[in-house]
Design a protein around this motif. Structure first.
Motif, PDB file in Angstrom:
ATOM      1  N   VAL A   1      -6.354  93.251  26.273  1.00 54.51           N
ATOM      2  CA  VAL A   1      -6.551  93.223  27.846  1.00 54.51           C
ATOM      3  C   VAL A   1      -7.790  93.819  27.944  1.00 54.51           C
ATOM      4  O   VAL A   1      -8.256  94.881  27.145  1.00 54.51           O
ATOM      5  CB  VAL A   1      -5.610  93.865  28.534  1.00 54.51           C
ATOM      6  CG1 VAL A   1      -4.191  93.157  28.463  1.00 54.51           C
ATOM      7  CG2 VAL A   1      -5.216  95.195  27.948  1.00 54.51           C
ATOM      8  N   SER A   2      -8.688  93.340  28.989  1.00 50.47           N
ATOM      9  CA  SER A   2     -10.063  94.076  29.250  1.00 50.47           C
ATOM     10  C   SER A   2     -10.027  94.612  30.667  1.00 50.47           C
ATOM     11  O   SER A   2      -9.433  94.337  31.783  1.00 50.47           O
ATOM     12  CB  SER A   2     -11.137  92.868  29.207  1.00 50.47           C
ATOM     13  OG  SER A   2     -11.107  92.323  28.029  1.00 50.47           O
TER      14      SER A   2
ATOM     15  N   ILE B   1      -6.206  99.590  34.959  1.00 50.02           N
ATOM     16  CA  ILE B   1      -5.682  98.524  34.199  1.00 50.02           C
ATOM     17  C   ILE B   1      -4.415  98.996  33.820  1.00 50.02           C
ATOM     18  O   ILE B   1      -3.927 100.031  33.664  1.00 50.02           O
ATOM     19  CB  ILE B   1      -6.364  98.519  32.829  1.00 50.02           C
ATOM     20  CG1 ILE B   1      -6.104  97.191  31.966  1.00 50.02           C
ATOM     21  CG2 ILE B   1      -6.277  99.648  31.980  1.00 50.02           C
ATOM     22  CD1 ILE B   1      -6.605  95.907  32.846  1.00 50.02           C
ATOM     23  N   THR B   2      -3.478  97.617  33.584  1.00 49.68           N
ATOM     24  CA  THR B   2      -2.064  97.890  33.326  1.00 49.68           C
ATOM     25  C   THR B   2      -1.774  97.314  32.097  1.00 49.68           C
ATOM     26  O   THR B   2      -2.174  96.080  31.919  1.00 49.68           O
ATOM     27  CB  THR B   2      -1.260  97.406  34.387  1.00 49.68           C
ATOM     28  OG1 THR B   2      -1.284  97.948  35.646  1.00 49.68           O
ATOM     29  CG2 THR B   2       0.404  97.409  34.025  1.00 49.68           C
TER      30      THR B   2
ATOM     31  N   LYS C   1       2.166  96.221  20.244  1.00 48.00           N
ATOM     32  CA  LYS C   1       1.097  96.784  20.012  1.00 48.00           C
ATOM     33  C   LYS C   1       0.000  95.901  20.837  1.00 48.00           C
ATOM     34  O   LYS C   1       0.025  94.782  21.114  1.00 48.00           O
ATOM     35  CB  LYS C   1       0.411  96.802  18.526  1.00 48.00           C
ATOM     36  CG  LYS C   1       1.079  97.578  17.719  1.00 48.00           C
ATOM     37  CD  LYS C   1       0.388  97.655  16.310  1.00 48.00           C
ATOM     38  CE  LYS C   1       1.184  98.398  15.291  1.00 48.00           C
ATOM     39  NZ  LYS C   1       1.016  99.833  15.671  1.00 48.00           N
ATOM     40  N   ILE C   2      -1.005  96.501  21.527  1.00 43.50           N
ATOM     41  CA  ILE C   2      -2.070  95.935  22.213  1.00 43.50           C
ATOM     42  C   ILE C   2      -3.195  96.766  22.523  1.00 43.50           C
ATOM     43  O   ILE C   2      -3.138  97.847  22.216  1.00 43.50           O
ATOM     44  CB  ILE C   2      -1.480  95.921  23.868  1.00 43.50           C
ATOM     45  CG1 ILE C   2      -2.508  94.978  24.939  1.00 43.50           C
ATOM     46  CG2 ILE C   2      -1.032  96.973  24.548  1.00 43.50           C
ATOM     47  CD1 ILE C   2      -1.707  94.703  26.090  1.00 43.50           C
ATOM     48  N   ARG C   3      -4.228  95.944  22.410  1.00 40.71           N
ATOM     49  CA  ARG C   3      -5.554  96.538  22.407  1.00 40.71           C
ATOM     50  C   ARG C   3      -6.325  96.559  23.534  1.00 40.71           C
ATOM     51  O   ARG C   3      -6.210  95.466  24.218  1.00 40.71           O
ATOM     52  CB  ARG C   3      -6.369  95.866  21.315  1.00 40.71           C
ATOM     53  CG  ARG C   3      -8.107  96.413  21.164  1.00 40.71           C
ATOM     54  CD  ARG C   3      -8.574  96.188  19.916  1.00 40.71           C
ATOM     55  NE  ARG C   3      -8.248  96.892  18.741  1.00 40.71           N
ATOM     56  CZ  ARG C   3      -8.468  98.121  18.410  1.00 40.71           C
ATOM     57  NH1 ARG C   3      -9.464  98.755  19.176  1.00 40.71           N
ATOM     58  NH2 ARG C   3      -7.999  98.745  17.416  1.00 40.71           N
ATOM     59  N   LEU C   4      -7.024  97.706  24.243  1.00 45.68           N
ATOM     60  CA  LEU C   4      -7.821  97.863  25.277  1.00 45.68           C
ATOM     61  C   LEU C   4      -9.093  97.800  24.972  1.00 45.68           C
ATOM     62  O   LEU C   4      -9.869  98.161  24.322  1.00 45.68           O
ATOM     63  CB  LEU C   4      -7.244  98.989  26.084  1.00 45.68           C
ATOM     64  CG  LEU C   4      -7.983  99.356  27.179  1.00 45.68           C
ATOM     65  CD1 LEU C   4      -8.013  98.175  28.523  1.00 45.68           C
ATOM     66  CD2 LEU C   4      -7.455 100.485  27.840  1.00 45.68           C
TER      67      LEU C   4
ATOM     68  N   LEU D   1     -10.472 104.083  34.175  1.00 46.20           N
ATOM     69  CA  LEU D   1     -10.881 103.851  33.080  1.00 46.20           C
ATOM     70  C   LEU D   1     -12.408 104.513  32.367  1.00 46.20           C
ATOM     71  O   LEU D   1     -13.129 104.456  33.066  1.00 46.20           O
ATOM     72  CB  LEU D   1     -11.151 102.543  32.594  1.00 46.20           C
ATOM     73  CG  LEU D   1      -9.646 101.498  32.457  1.00 46.20           C
ATOM     74  CD1 LEU D   1     -10.126 100.105  32.482  1.00 46.20           C
ATOM     75  CD2 LEU D   1      -8.916 102.182  31.267  1.00 46.20           C
ATOM     76  N   CYS D   2     -12.054 105.188  31.271  1.00 49.63           N
ATOM     77  CA  CYS D   2     -13.077 105.551  30.453  1.00 49.63           C
ATOM     78  C   CYS D   2     -13.749 104.887  29.231  1.00 49.63           C
ATOM     79  O   CYS D   2     -12.458 103.974  28.409  1.00 49.63           O
ATOM     80  CB  CYS D   2     -12.908 107.055  30.000  1.00 49.63           C
ATOM     81  SG  CYS D   2     -12.314 108.215  31.332  1.00 49.63           S
ATOM     82  N   GLN D   3     -14.935 104.938  28.948  1.00 46.28           N
ATOM     83  CA  GLN D   3     -14.991 104.259  27.554  1.00 46.28           C
ATOM     84  C   GLN D   3     -14.195 104.413  26.412  1.00 46.28           C
ATOM     85  O   GLN D   3     -14.069 103.848  25.485  1.00 46.28           O
ATOM     86  CB  GLN D   3     -16.537 104.445  27.140  1.00 46.28           C
ATOM     87  CG  GLN D   3     -17.112 103.329  26.402  1.00 46.28           C
ATOM     88  CD  GLN D   3     -17.294 102.009  26.865  1.00 46.28           C
ATOM     89  OE1 GLN D   3     -17.933 101.670  27.928  1.00 46.28           O
ATOM     90  NE2 GLN D   3     -16.542 100.747  26.328  1.00 46.28           N
TER      91      GLN D   3
END
Length: 256
Positions: free
Chosen positions: A22-23, A30-31, A113-116, A90-92
């Protein structure tokens, strides 16, 4: 409880899912979806980061805890029904892989698992005036437009419309050369930077107004004629006065 989840994973053959990516953008919200089966009633939720399972948000015994890590304090919201995790501001550094362990009241469990991905919004470009010259024929403008972001394309818009040409300089900025035959109105220039997803623009107004069309060549001829007429009239009046008072003027000179 942690041991119970591990045993359940071993003996019940629990299968986890890779929920993909997700971006979000820096400063926004962001959720992260948990990927839970909607029919489940959750009794425990554990969101973690890193391979050593560092918990950042948990739900257990009807208690939600989202202040486990100082870097996330005040920025997390956990939904106890869906298991979704919301990250505020959101932060980097939030760009990580997140793991969620879910346990239902029926002892069903799963590990997903999920990548942001965290992106920066495109910044506004900067317009720099290299030259702005006003002549009798119009305005000559030489401007430069640059962006702090890499891989952007530029476009220009000028109002009122002018003859112009642009190219990319060695520094990567876009340079505009324009010649404008304008009225008394100033020249408004817009530079737009764009990438594959966004655009950002900046405006610049020239102080160079160009020729004033209210003074045409016919007007200038009229002014010259009027000036000549007034000078001629003054000469004629002076001649009449001299002729009329010639006697007095002659006597005045004889006194000297």
């Amino acid at each position: 409880m942690r041991l119970l989840i591990v045993l359940l994973l071993l003996f019940q053959g629990v299968q986890g899912k890779d929920l993909g990516k997700v971006s979000g953008y820096v400063g926004e919200t962001i959720t992260l979806p948990s990927g839970v089966d909607p029919s489940w009633t959750l009794s425990r939720i554990d969101w973690s980061i890193f391979i050593n399972t560092t918990w950042i948000a948990t739900f257990y015994k009807k208690v939600i805890n989202t202040d486990r890590r100082p870097e996330y304090k005040g920025r997390l919201k956990l939904d106890e029904k869906s298991g979704n995790l919301t990250i505020l501001s959101l932060c980097q550094s939030d760009a990580l892989e997140y793991t969620v362990e879910l346990l239902s009241k029926e002892r069903q469990n799963v590990v997903n698992k999920i990548r942001l991905i965290v992106k920066q919004h495109l910044k506004q470009p900067t317009i720099t005036a290299i030259q702005s010259t006003e002549t009798e024929a119009g305005c000559t403008l030489l401007l430069s437009c640059s962006s702090p972001d890499n891989g952007v394309n530029y476009s220009w818009e000028i109002k009122p419309s002018c003859r112009h040409n642009s190219n990319i300089s060695q520094s990567g900025a876009s340079e505009l050369l324009a010649f404008c035959q304008t009225s008394a109105d100033p020249v408004n220039v817009t530079c737009t930077a764009r990438n594959n997803t966004e655009t950002a623009s900046s405006d610049w107004t020239s102080k160079c107004k160009g020729p004033d069309k209210t003074h045409t060549s016919r007007d200038r001829c009229g002014l010259v004629f009027l000036f000549g007429f007034l000078v001629g009239a003054m000469v004629m009046v002076a001649g009449v006065l001299v002729y009329h008072f010639r006697g007095k003027i002659s006597k005045a000179f004889q006194l000297f």
